[in-house]
Design a protein around this motif. Structure first.
Motif, PDB file in Angstrom:
ATOM      1  N   LEU A 196      17.401 -53.183  35.399  1.00 32.27           N
ATOM      2  CA  LEU A 196      16.720 -52.997  34.125  1.00 32.27           C
ATOM      3  C   LEU A 196      15.743 -51.825  34.219  1.00 32.27           C
ATOM      4  O   LEU A 196      15.709 -50.962  33.335  1.00 32.27           O
ATOM      5  CB  LEU A 196      15.976 -54.289  33.773  1.00 32.27           C
ATOM      6  CG  LEU A 196      15.825 -54.551  32.279  1.00 32.27           C
ATOM      7  CD1 LEU A 196      17.181 -54.815  31.656  1.00 32.27           C
ATOM      8  CD2 LEU A 196      14.896 -55.739  32.048  1.00 32.27           C
ATOM      9  N   ILE A 197      14.969 -51.786  35.300  1.00 30.91           N
ATOM     10  CA  ILE A 197      14.012 -50.690  35.474  1.00 30.91           C
ATOM     11  C   ILE A 197      14.756 -49.364  35.451  1.00 30.91           C
ATOM     12  O   ILE A 197      14.398 -48.421  34.736  1.00 30.91           O
ATOM     13  CB  ILE A 197      13.248 -50.850  36.807  1.00 30.91           C
ATOM     14  CG1 ILE A 197      12.385 -52.111  36.767  1.00 30.91           C
ATOM     15  CG2 ILE A 197      12.391 -49.625  37.088  1.00 30.91           C
ATOM     16  CD1 ILE A 197      11.711 -52.419  38.083  1.00 30.91           C
ATOM     17  N   VAL A 198      15.852 -49.286  36.228  1.00 30.42           N
ATOM     18  CA  VAL A 198      16.590 -48.035  36.332  1.00 30.42           C
ATOM     19  C   VAL A 198      17.180 -47.650  34.982  1.00 30.42           C
ATOM     20  O   VAL A 198      17.096 -46.494  34.550  1.00 30.42           O
ATOM     21  CB  VAL A 198      17.692 -48.167  37.407  1.00 30.42           C
ATOM     22  CG1 VAL A 198      18.644 -47.013  37.337  1.00 30.42           C
ATOM     23  CG2 VAL A 198      17.063 -48.247  38.788  1.00 30.42           C
ATOM     24  N   VAL A 199      17.761 -48.624  34.292  1.00 27.09           N
ATOM     25  CA  VAL A 199      18.420 -48.322  33.015  1.00 27.09           C
ATOM     26  C   VAL A 199      17.406 -47.819  32.002  1.00 27.09           C
ATOM     27  O   VAL A 199      17.642 -46.819  31.314  1.00 27.09           O
ATOM     28  CB  VAL A 199      19.162 -49.574  32.488  1.00 27.09           C
ATOM     29  CG1 VAL A 199      19.527 -49.397  31.025  1.00 27.09           C
ATOM     30  CG2 VAL A 199      20.401 -49.831  33.304  1.00 27.09           C
ATOM     31  N   VAL A 200      16.238 -48.486  31.923  1.00 27.18           N
ATOM     32  CA  VAL A 200      15.232 -48.063  30.954  1.00 27.18           C
ATOM     33  C   VAL A 200      14.783 -46.644  31.253  1.00 27.18           C
ATOM     34  O   VAL A 200      14.679 -45.798  30.359  1.00 27.18           O
ATOM     35  CB  VAL A 200      14.036 -49.036  30.968  1.00 27.18           C
ATOM     36  CG1 VAL A 200      12.867 -48.460  30.187  1.00 27.18           C
ATOM     37  CG2 VAL A 200      14.445 -50.375  30.391  1.00 27.18           C
ATOM     38  N   MET A 201      14.547 -46.344  32.542  1.00 23.23           N
ATOM     39  CA  MET A 201      14.053 -45.011  32.875  1.00 23.23           C
ATOM     40  C   MET A 201      15.107 -43.940  32.667  1.00 23.23           C
ATOM     41  O   MET A 201      14.789 -42.788  32.425  1.00 23.23           O
ATOM     42  CB  MET A 201      13.551 -44.997  34.307  1.00 23.23           C
ATOM     43  CG  MET A 201      12.324 -45.868  34.373  1.00 23.23           C
ATOM     44  SD  MET A 201      11.494 -45.844  35.909  1.00 23.23           S
ATOM     45  CE  MET A 201      10.230 -47.025  35.543  1.00 23.23           C
TER      46      MET A 201
END
Lengths: 263, 267
Positions: free
Chosen positions: B117-122
């Protein structure tokens, strides 16, 4: 010391690989497990140190059921079980010394391990073991620069570094050329003799098994069908163990170890 | 034994076996292309009117003027380079734990979901959008730019690192695990050495990317040479603008040469 009772294992919903296997070894000797591909030899060894989870049964090491252990208890049992792999399973990009010292990771504290600050006696022992396997000149070489035979020697040193109660070897010579394969077998047999260790070794090569082992187990379709001395392993038994695997069988019938080629 | 014919006919199998679907998709693509072109409405008059403006701009840009705003150009580039270095270092350091979290084979499912999730949002936010957000949050200047580039780095390096971790050779992990090593020692001995060359390569590459991105985020007010460039265009000072562009191209050529050479060492 090692007592396996009614061990069952299947992968997914497929045919079980181990069908209620029983095995006891407490003698300090070399036990070879033979059988065709898919007979369950590797699965058996991998169940013992829990690299794969068994479905049911018991594996007791010194009275402790390994299948019940979790977390740190499992790590403490694993460190007593040395394992040598067919594909060596060394970390390619680390030095020989780091790979050997990795055998102490179950003993030293986490930070010491990660920072490569091992106690002096561990370092001394690592040097001694590397000397014993004949690789003391390669201490700081990266493992991916070594040959197959040299890598397996590092693998042996790593397993012995654990100060194991028992040694497992999963076809340790199957990826090597015939000559190197003989040398590795000599090394394993010699070391286990010196250190007075019980060894369970999967072998694809029956002549090697009869030459080096004190006891031979024949595994077929997940069932132990032979358990005896190398002298008792007649051609009839070989035919039973390898029946249906004619190519394997023919290979095993040629008895002179020097003429075996593995690949 | 069937008798063999005089000659065999062989054709490479089609990617899509059913002819209706195959030619149908092709026709759809053609129809869409015609439709898309018809909506573009290229206006020849505007093109003609633009030509003299372009000529005046290019003649204004030549020769490039390094002197008039020399000190501004130098301080702008220094700020950009500082932003790039700080953001790349911080971003790569943060990418390592996030990359491990986002790798399916080394963490439990809930951690993996959070990491992904962190990677996708960034990754979903373009640096310019991020920069606009940070400029309004922390004000104009290099700090907003650094925050932008840190997140941008995490999105890129974190994702590719996670992919590298998912592709490691598992035998090496088994080898270390069988010694009784705990979780972090297994990561440190069996996983980290396998991804280290990738991590170094990605960091150097990201340094390149961030240097370029630092110029863009400056345009929306997040510090660095982009701001200077924007001002130069705003004042119709094309000579200074072209000087900035030339320096930018020069710096990127040099860093690309260096990073290419450095990456070759990491085998």
């Amino acid at each position: 010391m090692l007592k396996i009772t009614d061990l069952k294992k299947s992968y997914g919903k497929g045919e079980p690989v181990l069908k209620g296997l029983n095995l006891t070894t407490d003698e300090r000797r070399l036990t070879a497990i033979i059988g065709s591909s898919g007979a369950g030899k590797s699965t058996l060894l991998r169940c013992i140190n829990r690299l794969v989870p068994a479905n049911s049964g018991k594996i007791e090491l010194d009275g402790v059921n390994i299948l019940d252990l979790h977390g740190q208890q499992l790590q403490h049992t694993r460190r007593q079980i040395g394992m040598i792999f067919q594909a060596y399973n060394l970390v390619d990009r680390l030095t020989v010394m780091e790979n050997v010292l990795a055998g102490r990771l179950g003993y030293v504290g986490m930070l010491r391990g990660i920072l490569r600050r091992f106690p002096q006696e561990d370092v001394d022992r690592a040097y001694a073991l590397l000397q014993r396997v004949g690789l003391s000149q390669y201490v700081n070489k990266r493992c991916d620069t070594l040959s197959g035979g040299e890598r397996q020697r590092v693998g042996c040193a790593r397993a012995l570094m654990q100060n194991p109660r028992i040694l497992l070897a999963d076809e340790p010579t199957a990826s090597l050329d015939p000559k190197t394969s003989e040398r590795i077998m000599e090394l394993i047999a010699g070391i286990t003799d010196e250190l007075d260790l019980p060894v369970l070794i999967n072998l694809h090569n029956v002549p090697q098994a009869t030459t080096y082992a004190d006891r031979i187990l024949g595994l077929r379709h997940g069932v132990m069908i032979f358990d005896g001395n190398p002298g008792d392993l007649t051609e009839d038994w070989l035919e039973k163990i390898y029946a249906g695997y004619e190519d394997d069988l023919k290979k095993q019938m040629r008895v002179a170890p020097q003429e075996q080629d593995d690949e | 034994m069937s008798e063999s014919p005089d000659h065999y006919i062989w054709r490479r199998p089609h990617f899509i076996e059913t002819p209706y679907i195959r030619y149908g998709l092709l026709a759809l693509a053609l129809i869409y292309l015609v439709f898309a072109l018809s909506t573009v409405r290229i206006n020849p008059q505007r093109v003609m009117a633009g030509i003299p403006r372009a000529i005046s701009m290019f003649s204004g840009a030549f020769p490039p003027d390094f002197q008039a705003r020399g000190s501004l150009i130098i301080s702008g580039f220094i700020e950009s380079i500082q932003m790039t270095l700080i953001a790349t270092a911080a971003g790569v350091l943060l990418s390592i734990p996030i990359g491990f979290m986002a790798a399916k084979n080394v963490v439990i499912k809930p951690v993996y979901v959070v990491g992904r999730l962190i990677v996708v949002v960034m990754r979903s936010l373009h640096p310019v959008v991020l920069a606009v957000i940070f400029v309004s949050a922390v004000g104009f200047g290099a700090f907003a730019g650094i925050l932008t580039l840190v997140l941008y780095t995490i999105g890129f390096v974190g994702k590719l690192l996670a992919e590298a971790i998912e592709e490691i050779k598992y035998g090496q992990v088994e080898g270390i695990r069988s010694t009784g090593a705990g979780y972090l020692p297994v990561l440190s001995y069996a996983v980290f050495p396998q991804i280290l060359p990738r991590l170094i390569g990605l960091s150097i590459y990201q340094l390149d990317i961030n240097l370029r991105a630092s110029a863009i985020v400056g345009i929306v007010g997040a510090g660095g040479i982009g701001g200077t460039l924007n001002t130069a265009f705003g004042r119709y000072d094309y000579a200074t603008a072209s000087a900035i562009l030339l320096v930018m191209i020069g710096i990127i050529l040099v860093t690309e040469g260096i990073s290419g050479r450095l990456r070759r060492f990491t085998k």
